[in-house]
Write a protein that holds these residues in place. Structure first.
Motif, PDB file in Angstrom:
ATOM      1  N   GLN A  39       9.186   8.028   2.514  1.00 52.67           N
ATOM      2  CA  GLN A  39       8.026   7.463   1.793  1.00 52.67           C
ATOM      3  C   GLN A  39       7.830   8.263   0.513  1.00 52.67           C
ATOM      4  O   GLN A  39       7.896   9.489   0.524  1.00 52.67           O
ATOM      5  CB  GLN A  39       6.788   7.554   2.658  1.00 52.67           C
ATOM      6  CG  GLN A  39       6.721   6.370   3.601  1.00 52.67           C
ATOM      7  CD  GLN A  39       5.351   6.240   4.231  1.00 52.67           C
ATOM      8  OE1 GLN A  39       4.342   6.502   3.579  1.00 52.67           O
ATOM      9  NE2 GLN A  39       5.329   5.844   5.479  1.00 52.67           N
ATOM     10  N   HIS A  41      -3.966  -0.307  -3.072  1.00 54.26           N
ATOM     11  CA  HIS A  41      -2.708  -1.050  -3.022  1.00 54.26           C
ATOM     12  C   HIS A  41      -2.370  -1.537  -4.428  1.00 54.26           C
ATOM     13  O   HIS A  41      -3.218  -1.506  -5.327  1.00 54.26           O
ATOM     14  CB  HIS A  41      -2.842  -2.270  -2.105  1.00 54.26           C
ATOM     15  CG  HIS A  41      -3.864  -3.248  -2.574  1.00 54.26           C
ATOM     16  ND1 HIS A  41      -5.208  -3.138  -2.287  1.00 54.26           N
ATOM     17  CD2 HIS A  41      -3.754  -4.353  -3.361  1.00 54.26           C
ATOM     18  CE1 HIS A  41      -5.865  -4.128  -2.858  1.00 54.26           C
ATOM     19  NE2 HIS A  41      -5.012  -4.880  -3.518  1.00 54.26           N
ATOM     20  N   ASP A  74       0.811  -1.221   0.000  1.00 54.68           N
ATOM     21  CA  ASP A  74       0.000   0.000   0.000  1.00 54.68           C
ATOM     22  C   ASP A  74       0.846   1.274   0.000  1.00 54.68           C
ATOM     23  O   ASP A  74       0.335   2.369  -0.132  1.00 54.68           O
ATOM     24  CB  ASP A  74      -1.034  -0.005   1.133  1.00 54.68           C
ATOM     25  CG  ASP A  74      -0.401  -0.112   2.494  1.00 54.68           C
ATOM     26  OD1 ASP A  74       0.819   0.079   2.595  1.00 54.68           O
ATOM     27  OD2 ASP A  74      -1.142  -0.382   3.467  1.00 54.68           O
ATOM     28  N   HIS A  75       2.160   1.126   0.182  1.00 51.39           N
ATOM     29  CA  HIS A  75       3.028   2.302   0.032  1.00 51.39           C
ATOM     30  C   HIS A  75       4.431   1.823  -0.346  1.00 51.39           C
ATOM     31  O   HIS A  75       4.777   0.664  -0.129  1.00 51.39           O
ATOM     32  CB  HIS A  75       3.067   3.136   1.312  1.00 51.39           C
ATOM     33  CG  HIS A  75       3.763   2.438   2.444  1.00 51.39           C
ATOM     34  ND1 HIS A  75       3.163   1.449   3.186  1.00 51.39           N
ATOM     35  CD2 HIS A  75       5.020   2.573   2.929  1.00 51.39           C
ATOM     36  CE1 HIS A  75       4.021   1.013   4.091  1.00 51.39           C
ATOM     37  NE2 HIS A  75       5.148   1.666   3.959  1.00 51.39           N
ATOM     38  N   ASP A  99       8.497  -4.024   4.024  1.00 49.20           N
ATOM     39  CA  ASP A  99       8.088  -3.281   2.835  1.00 49.20           C
ATOM     40  C   ASP A  99       8.851  -3.699   1.584  1.00 49.20           C
ATOM     41  O   ASP A  99       9.952  -4.229   1.664  1.00 49.20           O
ATOM     42  CB  ASP A  99       8.366  -1.793   3.033  1.00 49.20           C
ATOM     43  CG  ASP A  99       7.460  -1.196   4.086  1.00 49.20           C
ATOM     44  OD1 ASP A  99       6.476  -1.864   4.440  1.00 49.20           O
ATOM     45  OD2 ASP A  99       7.751  -0.082   4.543  1.00 49.20           O
ATOM     46  N   ARG A 120       2.069  12.358  -1.927  1.00 48.37           N
ATOM     47  CA  ARG A 120       2.490  10.970  -2.214  1.00 48.37           C
ATOM     48  C   ARG A 120       1.457  10.249  -3.072  1.00 48.37           C
ATOM     49  O   ARG A 120       1.730   9.224  -3.675  1.00 48.37           O
ATOM     50  CB  ARG A 120       2.731  10.208  -0.903  1.00 48.37           C
ATOM     51  CG  ARG A 120       3.847  10.810  -0.045  1.00 48.37           C
ATOM     52  CD  ARG A 120       4.330   9.832   1.000  1.00 48.37           C
ATOM     53  NE  ARG A 120       3.294   9.345   1.879  1.00 48.37           N
ATOM     54  CZ  ARG A 120       2.943   9.899   3.035  1.00 48.37           C
ATOM     55  NH1 ARG A 120       3.552  10.974   3.463  1.00 48.37           N
ATOM     56  NH2 ARG A 120       1.973   9.374   3.782  1.00 48.37           N
ATOM     57  N   HIS A 121       0.213  10.808  -3.099  1.00 50.43           N
ATOM     58  CA  HIS A 121      -0.824  10.213  -3.959  1.00 50.43           C
ATOM     59  C   HIS A 121      -0.569  10.493  -5.438  1.00 50.43           C
ATOM     60  O   HIS A 121      -1.097   9.799  -6.298  1.00 50.43           O
ATOM     61  CB  HIS A 121      -2.208  10.776  -3.599  1.00 50.43           C
ATOM     62  CG  HIS A 121      -2.833  10.060  -2.436  1.00 50.43           C
ATOM     63  ND1 HIS A 121      -3.983  10.489  -1.845  1.00 50.43           N
ATOM     64  CD2 HIS A 121      -2.480   8.935  -1.791  1.00 50.43           C
ATOM     65  CE1 HIS A 121      -4.305   9.664  -0.851  1.00 50.43           C
ATOM     66  NE2 HIS A 121      -3.412   8.715  -0.802  1.00 50.43           N
ATOM     67  N   ARG A 148       0.291  13.242   2.512  1.00 52.00           N
ATOM     68  CA  ARG A 148      -0.200  12.084   1.761  1.00 52.00           C
ATOM     69  C   ARG A 148      -0.699  12.482   0.375  1.00 52.00           C
ATOM     70  O   ARG A 148      -0.511  11.770  -0.597  1.00 52.00           O
ATOM     71  CB  ARG A 148      -1.329  11.412   2.563  1.00 52.00           C
ATOM     72  CG  ARG A 148      -1.762  10.128   1.964  1.00 52.00           C
ATOM     73  CD  ARG A 148      -2.665   9.335   2.859  1.00 52.00           C
ATOM     74  NE  ARG A 148      -1.912   8.542   3.803  1.00 52.00           N
ATOM     75  CZ  ARG A 148      -2.468   7.712   4.665  1.00 52.00           C
ATOM     76  NH1 ARG A 148      -3.764   7.607   4.726  1.00 52.00           N
ATOM     77  NH2 ARG A 148      -1.744   7.004   5.481  1.00 52.00           N
ATOM     78  N   ASP A 199       2.140   6.485  -2.126  1.00 52.52           N
ATOM     79  CA  ASP A 199       1.185   6.075  -1.092  1.00 52.52           C
ATOM     80  C   ASP A 199      -0.178   5.806  -1.723  1.00 52.52           C
ATOM     81  O   ASP A 199      -0.805   6.712  -2.267  1.00 52.52           O
ATOM     82  CB  ASP A 199       1.073   7.225  -0.067  1.00 52.52           C
ATOM     83  CG  ASP A 199       0.500   6.735   1.243  1.00 52.52           C
ATOM     84  OD1 ASP A 199      -0.067   5.634   1.264  1.00 52.52           O
ATOM     85  OD2 ASP A 199       0.625   7.466   2.241  1.00 52.52           O
ATOM     86  N   SER A 253       8.584   2.957  -0.171  1.00 52.95           N
ATOM     87  CA  SER A 253       9.510   3.930   0.383  1.00 52.95           C
ATOM     88  C   SER A 253      10.897   3.717  -0.195  1.00 52.95           C
ATOM     89  O   SER A 253      11.175   2.684  -0.807  1.00 52.95           O
ATOM     90  CB  SER A 253       9.521   3.844   1.909  1.00 52.95           C
ATOM     91  OG  SER A 253       9.651   2.505   2.297  1.00 52.95           O
ATOM     92  N   ARG A 311      -2.639   4.452   0.090  1.00 49.46           N
ATOM     93  CA  ARG A 311      -3.639   4.417   1.157  1.00 49.46           C
ATOM     94  C   ARG A 311      -4.608   5.581   1.012  1.00 49.46           C
ATOM     95  O   ARG A 311      -4.193   6.712   0.796  1.00 49.46           O
ATOM     96  CB  ARG A 311      -2.949   4.444   2.524  1.00 49.46           C
ATOM     97  CG  ARG A 311      -2.219   3.140   2.807  1.00 49.46           C
ATOM     98  CD  ARG A 311      -1.318   3.237   3.984  1.00 49.46           C
ATOM     99  NE  ARG A 311      -0.208   4.126   3.729  1.00 49.46           N
ATOM    100  CZ  ARG A 311       0.877   4.197   4.485  1.00 49.46           C
ATOM    101  NH1 ARG A 311       0.985   3.436   5.550  1.00 49.46           N
ATOM    102  NH2 ARG A 311       1.852   5.033   4.194  1.00 49.46           N
TER     103      ARG A 311
END
Ligand SMILES: Cc1cc2nc3c(=O)[nH]c(=O)nc-3n(C[C@H](O)[C@H](O)[C@H](O)COP(=O)(O)OP(=O)(O)OC[C@H]3O[C@@H](n4cnc5c(N)ncnc54)[C@H](O)[C@@H]3O)c2cc1C
Length: 404
Positions: A86, A98, A74-75, A199, A383-384, A380, A89, A77, A91
Motif C-alpha cells: 500500500q 477518497h 480510498d487507497h 482496487d 501513507r497519508h 497510515r 491512503d 497500492s 482513509r
C-alpha cells in the motif's frame, strides 16, 4: 452572437470550464471558446481529488457530482517486484477520504450545465481561437474560427486554458522551461470481470510499469514505455504489447485479445514544463497551458481547477466592477499558484528519475521496495503524506466570491 465580452476564456477543459462557471456565477460576462463539439475524448484523466471535491461542495455541485458514474478510491497500492504494497491512503483524511474516478467528459458536461444556468455564461463549442489580437502591447481579444466562419472576439481579459499544446502560448511568444520526462504512456482498455481485483493499482516489475484504473466494467490501463519508445513498439505486432501486459498482470491472460490492434492504443507524450511568466498585459495563462504536469499522482485536472479558483477569486470583483485588470493583479495569481505547482513538479521529476527511469531501463533483478521504506509505509500516517500532497495540494484554494 456578441463580438465583445468582459472575459474570454480559450479552452473548455477543467481549468476553462471551472473558471467560466465561477466568473459567470459571480455575474461576470464570460465567453468560453472550445474547439471541439463535445467533451467526449477518451482518455484524458479521471482522477478527481479531495481538493476538487471541496470546491464542488463550496459551489453547491457536490450532489450533482455524486450522481455521475464514478468509483471511489480510498487507497492505492502497487505490486512491486511481485509483492503488494500500500502506498497512498486517504482513509482518515475526512471529510474527503477518497478520490473519485469520473470520466472527464461527464465532469465537464456537469460544469457546462451548471454554467448555462447563469445568464453571464456563454459557451461556444466548435469555436477555436487561432490567434491573439494585440493593440499597443496589450491583448485585446482573440481571432476565432467557427463553423460559420472566422470572427474577432474583443475582451478586457483573455485567459488561456487551452492545454499543453496551447495555441495562445505560441501566439503570445511566452517561454516555457522544459523539464523532460523519461517515459510516454500507452492508454487502452481491458475488460474487467467480477473476480478481478477491486482496487485501482500499479504494477512495477523488471523493465515495465503499468497502472490499472477500475472503471467498473473495464480497466483503463496505462502502460509506460521509455520516451519515444512508442514508435519502435508499434512497429511490432500487437502481440508484443499483449505479452508484456499479461506478464505484468497474469489475470488478464484470458482477455489478451481485447487489445485488438494498435488503433485501440493511444499514446500520451509525457511533458513537464512551466512558463516563466504566466501573463502579459490583458492575458493570463493557467492550467496545462501554463504548466504541463507529469501523470504521476494524477494531479493535472486538480491543479488546473485550483488555478481556476485562484484566478476567479482574484478577478471576479475587478471584472464585475469594470475595473482595469493590470499586470500586478495577474502577477499575483502566478505568484499564488506557481509555488504549489513547482513543488509538485519537483516531486514528479525526482520520481521520474529515481523510480521510473530505473525501472524502464532495468533488465536484471525485479525492483524492490527498500526494507526501511516498507516498514514506514506500514504506518497510515506515512501513507497519508502522498495522499495529502497529491490529494489536497500544498496550497488549497477555496471559493471566496459569493454567487451574484
Ligand atoms: C491521456 C491523458 C491522461 C491523463 N490522466 C490524468 C489523470 O488521471 N488525472 C489527472 O488529474 N490528469 C490527467 N491528465 C492530465 C489532465 O488531463 C490535464 O492536466 C488537465 O486536463 C489540464 O486541464 P486544462 O483545462 O488546463 O487543459 P485541457 O484539459 O488540456 O483542456 C484544454 C481544452 O482547450 C481546448 N482547446 C485547445 N486549443 C484550443 C483553441 N485554440 N481554441 C479553443 N479551444 C482549444 C481543448 O480542446 C481542451 O478541451 C491526463 C492527460 C492525458 C492527455
Amino acid at each position: 452572437m456578441h463580438t465583445a465580452t468582459r472575459c474570454c476564456i480559450v479552452g473548455g477543459g477543467p481549468a476553462g470550464m471551472m473558471l467560466g462557471l465561477l466568473l459567470a456565477r459571480a455575474g461576470v460576462p464570460v465567453t468560453v471558446l472550445e474547439k471541439h463539439g463535445d467533451f467526449l475524448r477518451d482518455f484524458r484523466g479521471d482522477t478527481v481529488h479531495p481538493s476538487t471535491l471541496a470546491i464542488l461542495d463550496e459551489i453547491g455541485l457536490r450532489e450533482r457530482f455524486d450522481k455521475l458514474p464514478q468509483r471511489r478510491v480510498d487507497h492505492l497500492s502497487g505490486i512491486i517486484g511481485g509483492r503488494e504494497q500500500q502506498i497512498v491512503d486517504f482513509r482518515g483524511l475526512e471529510p474527503y477520504d477518497h478520490l473519485a474516478l469520473v470520466p472527464q467528459w461527464d465532469f465537464l458536461d456537469m460544469l457546462a450545465d451548471a454554467g448555462r444556468e447563469f445568464p453571464a455564461f456563454d459557451l461556444r463549442m466548435r469555436h477555436a481561437a487561432t490567434g491573439l489580437i494585440e493593440e499597443n502591447g496589450r491583448t485585446t481579444g482573440v481571432r476565432v474560427q467557427s463553423p460559420d466562419g472566422g470572427y474577432e472576439l474583443r475582451a478586457d481579459l483573455v485567459v488561456a486554458c487551452d492545454g499543453r499544446h496551447s495555441t495562445v502560448r505560441g501566439s503570445a511568444g511566452l517561454r516555457a522551461r522544459e523539464y523532460g520526462a523519461p517515459m510516454d504512456v500507452l492508454w487502452f482498455r481491458m475488460p474487467r470481470r467480477e473476480s478481478d481485483p477491486q482496487d485501482t493499482f500499479g504494477i512495477v516489475d523488471r523493465g515495465h510499469m503499468m497502472a490499472m484504473l477500475n472503471r467498473n466494467d473495464y480497466w483503463q490501463t496505462a502502460f509506460l514505455v521509455p520516451k519515444s519508445g512508442d514508435a519502435a513498439l508499434r512497429a511490432q505486432p500487437i502481440d508484443a504489447l499483449r505479452e508484456s501486459v499479461v506478464r505484468l498482470a497474469p489475470f488478464l491472460a484470458d482477455r489478451r485479445d481485447a487489445i485488438e490492434s494498435w488503433d485501440k492504443v493511444s499514446t500520451l507524450s509525457v511533458q513537464v514544463d512551466r512558463l516563466e511568466r504566466w501573463h502579459r498585459p490583458g492575458l493570463l495563462l493557467i492550467g496545462d497551458a501554463a504548466h504541463a504536469m507529469s501523470p504521476i499522482g494524477g494531479v493535472g485536472i486538480n491543479l488546473a481547477i485550483q488555478d481556476a479558483v485562484a484566478a476567479a477569486n482574484a478577478l471576479a470583483r475587478p471584472l464585475r466592477s469594470g475595473g482595469v485588470i493590470d499586470e500586478p493583479l495577474l502577477s499575483s495569481i502566478q505568484r499564488r499558484r506557481e509555488w504549489p505547482v513547482k513543488v509538485v513538479q519537483r516531486v514528479q521529476i525526482v520520481m521520474q528519475k529515481r523510480l521510473i527511469s530505473r525501472v524502464l531501463e532495468q533488465s536484471g533483478e525485479p525492483p524492490r521496495v527498500p526494507a526501511l521504506l516498507r516498514f514506514l509505509l506500514g504506518f497510515r500516517a506515512v501513507r497519508h503524506v502522498p495522499a495529502r500532497l497529491f490529494g489536497y495540494g500544498l496550497r488549497q484554494e477555496h471559493v471566496h466570491m459569493p454567487a451574484a
